[in-house]
Design an enzyme around this catalytic site. Structure first.
Site, PDB file in Angstrom:
ATOM      1  N   ASP A   1      14.593  -0.666   1.434  1.00  0.00           N
ATOM      2  CA  ASP A   1      15.267  -0.917   2.700  1.00  0.00           C
ATOM      3  C   ASP A   1      16.332  -2.000   2.452  1.00  0.00           C
ATOM      4  O   ASP A   1      17.432  -1.700   2.006  1.00  0.00           O
ATOM      5  CB  ASP A   1      14.184  -1.345   3.698  1.00  0.00           C
ATOM      6  CG  ASP A   1      14.685  -1.464   5.122  1.00  0.00           C
ATOM      7  OD1 ASP A   1      15.534  -0.649   5.520  1.00  0.00           O
ATOM      8  OD2 ASP A   1      14.218  -2.366   5.845  1.00  0.00           O
TER       9      ASP A   1
ATOM     10  N   PHE B   1      13.543   4.595  11.360  1.00  0.00           N
ATOM     11  CA  PHE B   1      12.223   4.161  10.920  1.00  0.00           C
ATOM     12  C   PHE B   1      11.356   5.383  10.674  1.00  0.00           C
ATOM     13  O   PHE B   1      11.184   6.234  11.541  1.00  0.00           O
ATOM     14  CB  PHE B   1      11.557   3.241  11.946  1.00  0.00           C
ATOM     15  CG  PHE B   1      10.398   2.502  11.367  1.00  0.00           C
ATOM     16  CD1 PHE B   1      10.600   1.333  10.643  1.00  0.00           C
ATOM     17  CD2 PHE B   1       9.105   3.002  11.491  1.00  0.00           C
ATOM     18  CE1 PHE B   1       9.525   0.663  10.061  1.00  0.00           C
ATOM     19  CE2 PHE B   1       8.027   2.335  10.911  1.00  0.00           C
ATOM     20  CZ  PHE B   1       8.239   1.165  10.207  1.00  0.00           C
TER      21      PHE B   1
ATOM     22  N   ARG C   1      -0.069   6.664   7.670  1.00  0.00           N
ATOM     23  CA  ARG C   1       0.062   6.763   6.203  1.00  0.00           C
ATOM     24  C   ARG C   1      -0.419   8.116   5.682  1.00  0.00           C
ATOM     25  O   ARG C   1       0.016   8.578   4.639  1.00  0.00           O
ATOM     26  CB  ARG C   1      -0.761   5.661   5.527  1.00  0.00           C
ATOM     27  CG  ARG C   1      -0.215   4.250   5.711  1.00  0.00           C
ATOM     28  CD  ARG C   1      -0.891   3.307   4.721  1.00  0.00           C
ATOM     29  NE  ARG C   1      -0.757   1.902   5.069  1.00  0.00           N
ATOM     30  CZ  ARG C   1       0.285   1.140   4.737  1.00  0.00           C
ATOM     31  NH1 ARG C   1       1.283   1.647   4.044  1.00  0.00           N
ATOM     32  NH2 ARG C   1       0.325  -0.131   5.080  1.00  0.00           N
TER      33      ARG C   1
ATOM     34  N   ASP D   1       3.807   3.434   6.762  1.00  0.00           N
ATOM     35  CA  ASP D   1       3.068   3.182   7.999  1.00  0.00           C
ATOM     36  C   ASP D   1       3.925   2.597   9.104  1.00  0.00           C
ATOM     37  O   ASP D   1       5.007   2.044   8.867  1.00  0.00           O
ATOM     38  CB  ASP D   1       1.939   2.198   7.723  1.00  0.00           C
ATOM     39  CG  ASP D   1       2.458   0.766   7.531  1.00  0.00           C
ATOM     40  OD1 ASP D   1       3.346   0.571   6.684  1.00  0.00           O
ATOM     41  OD2 ASP D   1       1.991  -0.142   8.251  1.00  0.00           O
TER      42      ASP D   1
ATOM     43  N   LYS E   1      17.136   3.754   1.779  1.00  0.00           N
ATOM     44  CA  LYS E   1      17.995   3.556   2.953  1.00  0.00           C
ATOM     45  C   LYS E   1      19.148   2.654   2.534  1.00  0.00           C
ATOM     46  O   LYS E   1      19.146   1.456   2.838  1.00  0.00           O
ATOM     47  CB  LYS E   1      17.212   2.815   4.051  1.00  0.00           C
ATOM     48  CG  LYS E   1      16.397   3.643   4.986  1.00  0.00           C
ATOM     49  CD  LYS E   1      15.922   2.740   6.141  1.00  0.00           C
ATOM     50  CE  LYS E   1      14.582   3.151   6.677  1.00  0.00           C
ATOM     51  NZ  LYS E   1      14.064   2.189   7.672  1.00  0.00           N
TER      52      LYS E   1
ATOM     53  N   GLU F   1       7.853   2.862  -5.776  1.00  0.00           N
ATOM     54  CA  GLU F   1       7.862   2.289  -4.424  1.00  0.00           C
ATOM     55  C   GLU F   1       8.033   3.397  -3.399  1.00  0.00           C
ATOM     56  O   GLU F   1       8.582   4.461  -3.692  1.00  0.00           O
ATOM     57  CB  GLU F   1       9.001   1.251  -4.345  1.00  0.00           C
ATOM     58  CG  GLU F   1       9.232   0.613  -3.008  1.00  0.00           C
ATOM     59  CD  GLU F   1       8.077  -0.247  -2.484  1.00  0.00           C
ATOM     60  OE1 GLU F   1       6.950   0.256  -2.404  1.00  0.00           O
ATOM     61  OE2 GLU F   1       8.332  -1.420  -2.110  1.00  0.00           O
ATOM     62  N   ASP F   2       7.581   3.138  -2.180  1.00  0.00           N
ATOM     63  CA  ASP F   2       7.712   4.146  -1.122  1.00  0.00           C
ATOM     64  C   ASP F   2       9.139   4.212  -0.577  1.00  0.00           C
ATOM     65  O   ASP F   2       9.708   5.275  -0.406  1.00  0.00           O
ATOM     66  CB  ASP F   2       6.713   3.890   0.024  1.00  0.00           C
ATOM     67  CG  ASP F   2       6.774   2.461   0.578  1.00  0.00           C
ATOM     68  OD1 ASP F   2       7.534   1.626   0.050  1.00  0.00           O
ATOM     69  OD2 ASP F   2       6.042   2.179   1.549  1.00  0.00           O
TER      70      ASP F   2
ATOM     71  N   LYS G   1       0.813  -1.202   0.000  1.00  0.00           N
ATOM     72  CA  LYS G   1       0.000   0.000   0.000  1.00  0.00           C
ATOM     73  C   LYS G   1       0.857   1.267   0.000  1.00  0.00           C
ATOM     74  O   LYS G   1       0.395   2.342  -0.343  1.00  0.00           O
ATOM     75  CB  LYS G   1      -0.867   0.038   1.276  1.00  0.00           C
ATOM     76  CG  LYS G   1      -1.816  -1.078   1.430  1.00  0.00           C
ATOM     77  CD  LYS G   1      -2.539  -0.907   2.789  1.00  0.00           C
ATOM     78  CE  LYS G   1      -3.123  -2.223   3.220  1.00  0.00           C
ATOM     79  NZ  LYS G   1      -3.608  -2.141   4.627  1.00  0.00           N
ATOM     80  N   GLY G   2       2.104   1.109   0.428  1.00  0.00           N
ATOM     81  CA  GLY G   2       2.958   2.257   0.730  1.00  0.00           C
ATOM     82  C   GLY G   2       3.107   3.315  -0.340  1.00  0.00           C
ATOM     83  O   GLY G   2       3.316   4.482  -0.036  1.00  0.00           O
TER      84      GLY G   2
HETATM   85  P1  IMP Z   1      12.711  -4.243   1.612  1.00  0.00           P
HETATM   86  O1  IMP Z   1      13.426  -3.246   0.748  1.00  0.00           O
HETATM   87  O2  IMP Z   1      12.379  -5.511   0.923  1.00  0.00           O
HETATM   88  O3  IMP Z   1      13.439  -4.465   2.913  1.00  0.00           O
HETATM   89  O4  IMP Z   1      11.314  -3.709   2.056  1.00  0.00           O
HETATM   90  C1  IMP Z   1      10.875  -2.471   1.827  1.00  0.00           C
HETATM   91  C2  IMP Z   1       9.524  -2.361   2.516  1.00  0.00           C
HETATM   92  O5  IMP Z   1       9.686  -2.372   3.944  1.00  0.00           O
HETATM   93  C3  IMP Z   1       8.877  -1.046   2.173  1.00  0.00           C
HETATM   94  O6  IMP Z   1       8.051  -1.150   1.054  1.00  0.00           O
HETATM   95  C4  IMP Z   1       8.112  -0.728   3.446  1.00  0.00           C
HETATM   96  O7  IMP Z   1       6.829  -1.310   3.383  1.00  0.00           O
HETATM   97  C5  IMP Z   1       8.890  -1.378   4.545  1.00  0.00           C
HETATM   98  N1  IMP Z   1       9.769  -0.417   5.236  1.00  0.00           N
HETATM   99  C6  IMP Z   1      11.110  -0.399   5.247  1.00  0.00           C
HETATM  100  N2  IMP Z   1      11.591   0.617   5.980  1.00  0.00           N
HETATM  101  C7  IMP Z   1      10.513   1.281   6.451  1.00  0.00           C
HETATM  102  C8  IMP Z   1      10.365   2.463   7.276  1.00  0.00           C
HETATM  103  O8  IMP Z   1      11.312   3.122   7.732  1.00  0.00           O
HETATM  104  N3  IMP Z   1       9.082   2.833   7.528  1.00  0.00           N
HETATM  105  C9  IMP Z   1       8.002   2.153   7.054  1.00  0.00           C
HETATM  106  N4  IMP Z   1       8.110   1.063   6.280  1.00  0.00           N
HETATM  107  C10 IMP Z   1       9.356   0.628   5.981  1.00  0.00           C
HETATM  108 MG    MG Z   2       5.915  -1.115   0.927  1.00  0.00          MG
END
Ligand code: IMP
Ligand code: MG
Length: 173
Positions: A102, A151, A164, A158, A130, A98-99, A40-41
């Protein structure tokens, strides 16, 4: 959990999105473009980004969940809600929105999956990045903001489904 401080203001986000909207519009002029938001992000970012694009563009959404075990870095992504043009993307250029990136696992998997549908091109735009948290080798083509390992919530992001709707990016306590 309470908000500690504002990390990125509404005005800063607005300015950056307009800048990248222009950049994308120039790069994809005359091309068939599909913008895919990861739910949803990305929904707030998508709403602003698509309105900052001034060439014809289609929008769609995809929802995925990832399961990772222990230290394994090769992910297992499962599509919970697919785009409507599921199978064949061979007549279109695709940008995934994408939001936040990470560890990079989610987007690495989703990109691989969408690449199997043969888009003319596939790029990734992320509102936040990040890089210090990366666990797999994956980078977006365009990152609007690079942030430290904190975070964050707001602008679609969220904590336990809350925050959100904040119009800016905030750090949680
Ligand atoms: P990754 O890159 O697979 O670790 O996952 C990314 C997802 O983790 C994002 O789409 C977010 O939903 C969630 N996420 C990672 N860091 C944060 C944060 O600081 N705040 C909120 N959601 C986060
Ligand atoms: Mg997400």
């Amino acid at each position: 959990m309470k908000i500690k401080r504002t990390l990125i203001t509404e005005q800063e986000i607005e300015r950056k999105i307009k800048e990248y909207g222009k950049l994308i519009s120039r790069e994809y002029e005359g091309k068939n473009l599909l913008l895919i938001g990861i739910l949803k992000g990305s929904f707030v970012f998508m709403a602003d980004l698509c309105r900052a694009i001034d060439i014809p563009v289609r929008v769609d959404f995809l929802s995925a969940s990832s399961y990772y075990s222990g230290i394994s870095s090769s992910g297992e992504v499962k599509i919970k809600l697919d785009i409507s043009q599921e199978r064949d993307l061979s007549d279109t250029h695709v940008i995934i929105a994408e939001d936040i990136i990470d560890t990079g696992r989610t987007l690495k998997d989703i990109s691989q999956l969408l690449n199997q549908r043969n888009p003319l091109s596939l790029k990734v735009v992320t509102l936040l990045d990040k890089p210090s948290r990366r666990a797999v080798n994956f980078n977006a083509d365009w990152s609007l903001f690079t942030i430290p390992d904190v975070f964050v919530v707001g602008f679609g992001l969220d904590y336990d489904e809350n925050y959100r709707n904040l119009p800016y990016i905030a750090e949680l306590e």
